[in-house]
Scaffold this active site. Structure first.
Site, short mmCIF file in Angstrom:
data_model
loop_
_atom_site.label_atom_id
_atom_site.label_comp_id
_atom_site.label_asym_id
_atom_site.label_seq_id
_atom_site.Cartn_x
_atom_site.Cartn_y
_atom_site.Cartn_z
N GLU A 1 15.65 -16.77 -54.67
CA GLU A 1 14.82 -16.82 -53.45
C GLU A 1 14.92 -18.22 -52.89
OE1 GLU A 1 10.74 -15.55 -53.45
OE2 GLU A 1 11.14 -13.92 -54.84
N GLU B 1 8.51 -14.56 -60.55
CA GLU B 1 7.67 -15.76 -60.49
C GLU B 1 6.56 -15.73 -61.54
OE1 GLU B 1 8.38 -17.31 -55.98
OE2 GLU B 1 6.44 -16.41 -56.37
C1 BGP Z 1 7.69 -15.74 -53.43
C2 BGP Z 1 7.63 -14.28 -53.75
C3 BGP Z 1 8.08 -13.38 -52.68
C4 BGP Z 1 7.97 -13.93 -51.30
C5 BGP Z 1 8.27 -15.37 -51.14
C6 BGP Z 1 7.91 -15.98 -49.83
O1 BGP Z 1 6.52 -16.33 -53.86
O2 BGP Z 1 8.36 -13.96 -54.92
O3 BGP Z 1 7.51 -12.13 -52.92
O4 BGP Z 1 7.18 -13.31 -50.45
O5 BGP Z 1 7.71 -16.14 -52.13
O6 BGP Z 1 6.53 -16.19 -49.77
P1 BGP Z 1 5.64 -15.73 -48.57
O7 BGP Z 1 5.93 -14.30 -48.39
O8 BGP Z 1 4.26 -15.99 -48.96
O9 BGP Z 1 6.08 -16.56 -47.41
#
Ligand code: BGP
Length: 479
Positions: free
Chosen positions: A377, A175
């Protein structure tokens, strides 16, 4: 059959959110290790001086460091073809600036890779996922400094050489465009200006000059890493990784449309244009000027960027938002800004659920860059209930994933070249934005709670069996 036969079905995790063992076998402290637990509405804190008695979720996370064999076995049972995980930079170079890598760290990931291979699971490795060595923050404010390129490349050389022949797919920075917003400064870039006092994570004092200069260094590092990877092993394929923050004009008022276009330029295209096309976009100059940023570049930088474009493009996709020229409050949960879309429902964390936005994203990125894509993701962060009989009936998660896979298939029928799909947090882990366990994404439930209780046992959710069937039918049976 809509999806290609070799489609990479799998799941994704990140070291700092699942491994634990934060100080074992020579591992150094990363920026994730100085973040406390938090929850929705109560931000986690950044504590440069570690506090006695404070809860730090990365210390134990879900104990994946010790239980990776058990976890990968469960992934294999679901039929995973691919496992996206990250290497903790601080296991390989504990402070970030050592001359030689830490053998125990290299050995650990070799075991993880071998375990994947045992089941025919293709590793997809994120080189830097929100865990810059804190030693480098203290030494040079991390990516603010150009020195970082050298440290990063040492790290890349160590892992590219060691895992040659065992790995094919790499992602440079997770990201990367999170640093188009203040939220990316610490996690993505290791930037911290106050090394004495705790800071509230969501209120980090922000200096855009540092973030954008830092991004320039990361673009160079990424481009040089792509070239190095290809030299070390011509079979290596290196991708970028971005947040696709789908964004629509709130109304057809031309002012809203223009604001939306500018938002897309800044958040969705600024970084990927450099990483995929090898040069800054035409809009960068004015955008940076308006942000008060002046980039320091050196002779030869343009050529490095040009020579190190990525082989494929990967992104996270969770939600969409709307843009408006009117002065309206940012929607709750919109970490990269934007207002609520009245047509969409949101998760308990305020993330607006928009499956069609994924089809839009895939078409947009493929149309713009023409490179193979991968959704690395996606998923629903939700509170799950563990029933007395040990079941977890997460129909809401199945619904979310089903609708997104349907749209992914539509995009493939539209003509998009899509390599694979690795939903986020395939096993429950610690949330990146809020630092809590309660926001669960997994097909596998982990019995661990925010009050520090729980035995870390792994339990299969209803979605586990559903995803297994989806993979077995290559996405044909989504019921
Ligand atoms: C993205 C990241 C992850 C992850 C995911 C979900 O931003 O790459 O590391 O955690 O989002 O976000 P969150 O954990 O804040 O729900």
């Amino acid at each position: 059959m809509v999806l290609p036969e070799n489609f990479l079905w799998g799941g994704a995790t990140a070291a700092n959110q699942c491994e634990g063992a934060w100080d074992r076998d020579g591992k150094g402290v990363s920026v994730a290790d100085i973040c406390t637990g938090g929850k929705f509405g109560q931000s986690k804190r950044i504590t440069p001086v570690l506090e006695e008695g404070t809860f730090y979720p990365s210390r134990e996370a879900i104990q994946h460091y010790d239980r990776f064999r058990e976890d990968i076995k469960l992934f294999a049972e679901m039929g995973f073809k691919c496992y996206r995980f990250s290497i903790a930079w601080t296991r390989i170079f504990p402070n970030g600036d050592e001359a030689e890598p830490n053998e125990a760290g290299l050995r650990h990931y070799e075991e993880v890779i071998d375990e994947c291979r045992k089941y025919g699971i293709e590793p997809l490795i994120t080189i830097s996922h929100y865990e810059v060595p804190f030693g480098l923050t203290k030494k040079c404010n991390a990516w603010v400094s150009r020195e970082m390129i050298g440290y990063f490349l040492n790290y890349c050389r160590a892992i590219f050489t060691r895992y040659k022949g065992k790995v094919k797919y790499w992602l440079t920075f997770n990201e990367i465009n999170s640093s188009s917003a203040p939220i990316g400064a610490l996690l993505n870039q290791g930037i911290l200006n106050d090394l004495k006092n705790p800071t509230v994570f969501m209120d980090q004092p922000d200096i855009p000059q540092q973030r954008y200069q830092g991004l320039h260094h990361m673009f160079l590092a990424s481009a040089l890493a792509v070239q190095m990877a290809h030299e070390i092993d011509p079979n290596y394929r290196v991708g970028n990784m971005m947040i696709y923050s789908a964004s629509y004009p709130l109304t057809c008022n031309p002012d809203d449309v223009l604001v939306c276009q500018q938002y897309n330029n800044r958040y969705n295209y600024y970084c990927t244009d450099v990483q995929a096309r090898g040069e800054y976009s035409y809009f960068a100059k004015r955008m940076l000027k308006e942000l008060g940023v002046t980039l320091q570049m050196e002779p030869g930088d343009a050529e490095i960027l040009k020579k190190g474009t990525v082989d494929f493009i990967t992104f996270s996709y969770y939600m969409s938002s709307c843009q408006t020229a009117q002065n309206m409050e940012t929607g709750e949960g919109n970490l990269l800004g934007g207002v609520k879309n009245p047509y969409l429902k949101a998760s308990d964390w305020g993330w607006q659920i928009d499956p069609k936005g994924l089809r839009y994203a895939l078409n947009d990125l493929y149309g713009r860059y023409g490179k193979p894509l991968m959704v690395v993701e996606n998923g629903l962060g939700a509170k799950d209930t563990l029933e007395a009989d040990g079941t977890i009936n997460d129909d809401y998660r199945i619904d979310y994933l089903r609708q997104h896979i349907e749209q992914m298939k539509e995009a493939v029928e539209d003509g998009v070249d899509l390599m694979g799909y690795t939903p986020w947090g395939c096993i429950d882990l610690v949330s990146a934005s809020t630092g809590e366990y309660a926001k669960r994404y997994g097909f596998i439930y982990v019995r661990r709670y925010d009050d520090g209780t729980g035995d870390f046992a792994r339990l299969k959710k209803k979605s586990f069996y559903w995803y297994k069937k989806v993979i077995a039918t290559n996405g044909e049976d989504l019921d």
